[in-house]
Write an enzyme that holds these catalytic residues in place. Structure first.
Site, PDB file in Angstrom:
ATOM      1  CG  ASP A  27     -55.795 -26.353 -75.146  1.00 43.82           C
ATOM      2  OD1 ASP A  27     -56.470 -26.950 -74.304  1.00 43.82           O
ATOM      3  OD2 ASP A  27     -54.657 -26.701 -75.491  1.00 43.82           O
ATOM      4  CG  ASP A  76     -50.795 -25.815 -75.986  1.00 45.14           C
ATOM      5  OD1 ASP A  76     -51.237 -26.780 -75.326  1.00 45.14           O
ATOM      6  OD2 ASP A  76     -50.666 -24.675 -75.511  1.00 45.14           O
ATOM      7  CG  ASP A 127     -53.788 -30.861 -75.800  1.00 45.10           C
ATOM      8  OD1 ASP A 127     -54.682 -31.143 -74.989  1.00 45.10           O
ATOM      9  OD2 ASP A 127     -53.082 -29.842 -75.714  1.00 45.10           O
TER      10      ASP A 127
END
Length: 899
Positions: free
Chosen positions: A345, A606, A610
């Site tokens: 990410d 997070d 996801d």
């Protein structure tokens, strides 16, 4: 209006001074554990242990026969008692470490009850939105929920906007629609649509619920659903160890059969010279042969390997926690060391996740009152103050930055929200990339990705559409996150402003990515929802792309329309670095394609969206401030959100694998030496120089103490310069095979020589030993069979153990590029470097092995069939066995100097 008034009234009535119902509060205790004594008895179900118990029974029968029918003394019972003690040690120590490993999981399960929950309570006479631990939630609490939150207790909905919940734990339904009215249409459901269940997860939308049941009173509590850790996952390491175990098992059983056959054949063909065949004598030889063979199997078969790996994983888990890696699933420790690709990410991992508004366009002519209203009612975050008076965001960091910005301009977002007559809210989703809030006055406020919002606008607040896109491109080229706001009235949508929010790249991330890519040889791919320009700029700032380096980048839209075959050609290219404007499905698909190409993939995330990618990856890495669903789907939680901590996980994973290989070298060397010496004795017609109890003690050293010693070693930074291991590689490679066979054969030759010397002379005189040693004695069966006494047996037994004692240091330095001599010099010069080379655990366990051998020989010698050794004996044995380490270390030192 009526629903909102009800909600306000409940908030005002809510009191923080509550009595928690029940002893446990909002905690579901784990199921009643099986008594420890039952768990210990489970160890005796092992086939090998059962065979040993049978042998123990027959040895009792033989000893009883000797005492009561042949007039032998009660000392005949010493050997079966020794077998029993060794059996209890072999099973008990392993059981103790398994219990300790289980406790590691209990610690992880307790973490779930400490997660924060957002509630509305009266504090100091004022209604406030605060965070409390999940276990402090009580009946009557008003809980605010948004996408990604885990529902902390059973409750009833007070407010809901486009709410969908994952109730798969209870009904199997991943996307259960929920509403305040409880309407389900024609659909039959197990639970009312206005009821929320503990441990379910909000997939989409937002809600406010009132807690009705907690802890054991909840639906989860009634069923005592336990999210037990899955420690049976077959990882590449497990498969490698299974293959190794099968090979050793087959080989050891063949050798055991040869031992029994050889000893019986020797007895049959030689009994004529000592009085003829006797069934009692044959039975004694058979029993003794079976005991020796079975004990050899116990020594040779690595039945302790699974337990040793579990202990190693548990120790690594504890150490990783100290370095900001909370391991939820043990297998992730070693799998992380094999990772070949990391899909990372951007926000919070590469950047600091400290959002702040830097610029706003246009900077003049904005109706700031209208914009502030749009921001206040079109966000779900809140601002609170910590004990130091600093403002902290509760909820989405980007929304928090917006609220801080308007607060700095004198607007009270709480008052704006309270006075707004909200009719409908359409929460933000990754599909629409926007959020809408409509009031009863007919106003509609829109917030979202600038490309989306600008595209639907009719007017542009005294600027042109081209100007808007030009400014947007400028903001994005600086790596800033952008949001656009629009206002709709009388059928016309007007662009209010474009806001640029900065999230600085972490200061340590460039170095961390360089270590990961250039040293550890692990690919890094950035997957982000940001646009291509912003993503490219962040990638350059983070060191993912160097100035002179070419890179392949895709957008989510481009990736989505590609066939799998074409996509594999691109994602399999090492130059592929960025996937921008990615949707959750894009991320999960990317992981799957990389895995089909043979990659071992680790994914960071997070958010709730996801979760699919985190579950699909071999290792899912959630962030410390991520959503509950992301953490549930992950294997490791990076507490500080730092990419540098991901490198730490790789370091520990590779070091763990290296430590396991060191243990295998140590164990297999003993296996080779023990098998050969016992097999040699069987075919030479000699009694085994190691009795059953002695061999079981050696087994205890191998399976438990050596595993603990080697697994407690500090992580070795040098492993970060290696390439990731291949998933189809063998755990024992060519170098290890040479070490195992070479050292094992060397030990065997030495042991045969010592055995022969002890049978023919004074071992204290080197000259006498050399003179007495004669290869012809090796075939003189009758002369060597019964001349040894308990003192000589003690010498041989201790000599064998000390060979392994010194060899554990050789195993410790396997593939370190260092030697004990170099480390000792370094520790003398720099005492603080001791912890870098040796852990206190390694040193302590080494002393346990040594002291244990002294106690067995000098205190419990009769039980082990040996005589106490003098100080001179011990000094002699230490001197004559130490070359095992000295020669090995000298060779390592010379090799290091040459290289």
């Amino acid at each position: 209006m009526e629903k909102r008034d009800t909600y306000k009234k409940l908030c005002l009535d809510n009191n923080s001074e509550r009595v928690i119902a029940g002893k446990e509060g909002n905690i579901i205790p784990p199921p009643e554990k099986e008594p420890l004594w039952k768990g210990f008895l489970e160890k005796f179900k092992d086939p090998l242990i059962i065979v040993l118990l049978v042998v123990f029974f027959f040895s009792i029968v033989v000893s009883t026969y000797e005492v009561f029918y042949q007039g032998a003394s009660f000392s005949s019972y010493i050997e079966p008692c020794g077998v029993l003690v060794a059996l209890l040690l072999a099973t008990g120590v392993g059981f103790w470490f398994e219990v300790k490993a289980a406790k590691e999981f209990e610690v992880l399960n307790q973490v779930k009850n400490k997660r924060k929950v957002k509630v509305v309570r009266r504090v100091a006479g004022k209604i406030q939105t605060i965070y409390i631990p999940k276990h402090d939630v009580v009946v009557g609490d008003i809980v605010k929920l948004e996408s990604g939150d885990e529902i902390p207790a059973d409750g009833i909905l007070l407010m809901a906007n486009n709410l969908r919940v994952d109730e798969s734990n209870f009904t199997g339904e991943l996307y259960a629609s929920k509403n305040v009215e409880g309407e389900t249409g024609d659909k039959e459901v197990a639970y009312p649509a206005n009821m929320l269940l503990r441990s379910s997860t909000v997939i989409e939308g937002e809600a406010v619920m009132q807690v009705q049941k907690i802890g054991l009173e909840t639906e989860e509590g009634k069923g005592v659903l336990q999210a037990n850790e899955d420690n049976d996952i077959k990882t590449p390491l497990n498969k490698q160890l299974d293959e190794l175990g099968k090979f050793i098992s087959y080989a050891s059983f063949v050798i055991a059969g040869l031992i029994v056959t050889g000893r019986l054949a020797y007895y049959y063909f030689t009994v004529g010279s000592v009085g003829g065949f006797e069934w009692i004598g044959f039975f004694e030889v058979l029993l003794n042969s079976i005991m020796i063979a079975v004990a050899l199997v116990v020594v040779a078969v690595p039945e302790g390997l699974p337990m040793s790996v579990t202990v190693s994983l548990a120790l690594s888990m504890r150490k990783m926690l100290k370095e900001n890696n909370l391991v939820r699933k043990l297998h992730a420790c070693e799998t992380m060391g094999a990772a070949t690709v990391i899909c990372t990410d951007k926000t919070g991992t590469l950047t600091e996740n400290k959002m702040q508004v830097l610029e706003c366009f246009p900077n003049e002519g904005i109706d700031m009152d209208l914009l502030a209203k749009g921001i206040a009612i079109n966000t779900t975050a809140n601002i609170s103050t910590d004990e130091n008076g600093n403002a902290q965001t509760i909820g989405n960091p980007t929304e928090g930055a917006l609220l801080k910005w308007i607060s700095g301009k004198g607007y009270d977002y709480d008052s704006i929200r309270d006075n707004a007559n909200i009719a409908k809210v359409v929460p933000f989703s990754t599909e629409t990339k926007s959020m809408e809030t409509e009031t009863t006055d007919g106003e509609l406020f829109i917030k979202g990705a600038p490309e989306v919002v600008i595209g639907i606008c009719d007017t542009f607040n005294k600027i042109s559409k081209d100007d808007a896109f030009s400014v947007l491109k400028k903001y994005q080229s600086k790596g800033m996150r952008t949001l656009a706001f629009a206002y709709k009235t009388e059928g016309c949508i007007t662009l209010q402003a474009i806001v640029a929010i900065s999230d600085p790249v972490r200061s340590d991330v460039a170095e961390a990515i360089n270590i990961c890519r250039s040293h550890a040889h692990v690919r890094v791919i950035m997957v982000t929802g940001d646009n291509a320009i912003t993503a490219g700029e962040i990638a350059h700032q983070a060191g993912l792309i160097n100035s002179n380096e070419k890179a392949i980048a895709l957008t989510g839209a481009e990736f989505e329309v590609m066939t799998d075959e074409k996509a594999k050609l691109i994602v399999g290219n090492p130059d592929f670095k960025i996937l921008s404007r990615a949707k959750p499905n894009d991320k999960a698909r990317l992981v799957g394609l990389l895995q089909e190409l043979g990659e071992v993939v680790a994914v960071t995330g997070d958010g709730t969206n996801d979760a699919p990618a985190l579950k699909k990856a071999q290792v899912g890495l959630s962030m410390g401030d991520g959503t509950a669903r992301a953490k549930e789907a992950s294997d490791i939680t990076i507490i500080d959100n730092s990419f540098a901590s991901i490198n730490t996980a790789i370091l520990w994973g590779r070091s763990l694998y290296l430590n396991i290989r060191r243990f295998i070298i140590f164990q297999m060397t003993i296996n080779v030496a023990a098998c050969l010496i016992v097999l040699y004795g069987a075919f030479m017609g000699l009694d085994s120089p190691l009795n059953v109890t002695q061999m079981l003690w050696v087994n205890l050293i191998m399976d438990t103490f050596a595993a603990m010693a080697l697994s407690s070693l500090p992580a070795d930074p040098k492993v970060m310069n290696d390439y990731p291991r291949k998933t189809d590689s063998k755990i024992i490679d060519g170098d290890m095979t040479k070490i195992i066979l070479g050292t094992g054969l060397f030990f065997f030759i030495i042991l045969v020589g010592i055995w022969q010397m002890l049978s023919h002379g004074d071992y204290m005189s080197f000259k006498a030993m050399l003179n007495d040693f004669d290869f012809s004695h090796l075939t003189d069966f009758s002369a060597a069979t019964h001349v040894r006494n308990s003192h000589e047996l003690g010498i041989f037994f201790t000599f064998f153990v000390l060979l392994q004692f010194w060899n554990i240091f050789n195993a410790r330095y396997f593939r370190t590029g260092r030697s004990l001599i170099e480390d000792l010099i370094d520790m003398v010069k720099h005492p603080s470097s001791i912890s870098r080379h040796y852990s206190t655990g390694f040193v302590s366990i080494i002393f346990v092995i040594l002291i244990g051998q002294i106690m067995i020989t000098n205190v419990f010698g009769e039980m082990f069939g040996v005589e106490a050794l003098s100080f001179k004996d011990w000094l002699f044995l230490f001197v004559t066995t130490s070359p095992v380490l000295l020669i090995g270390d000298t060779l390592r030192l010379l090799k290091n100097k040459i290289s």
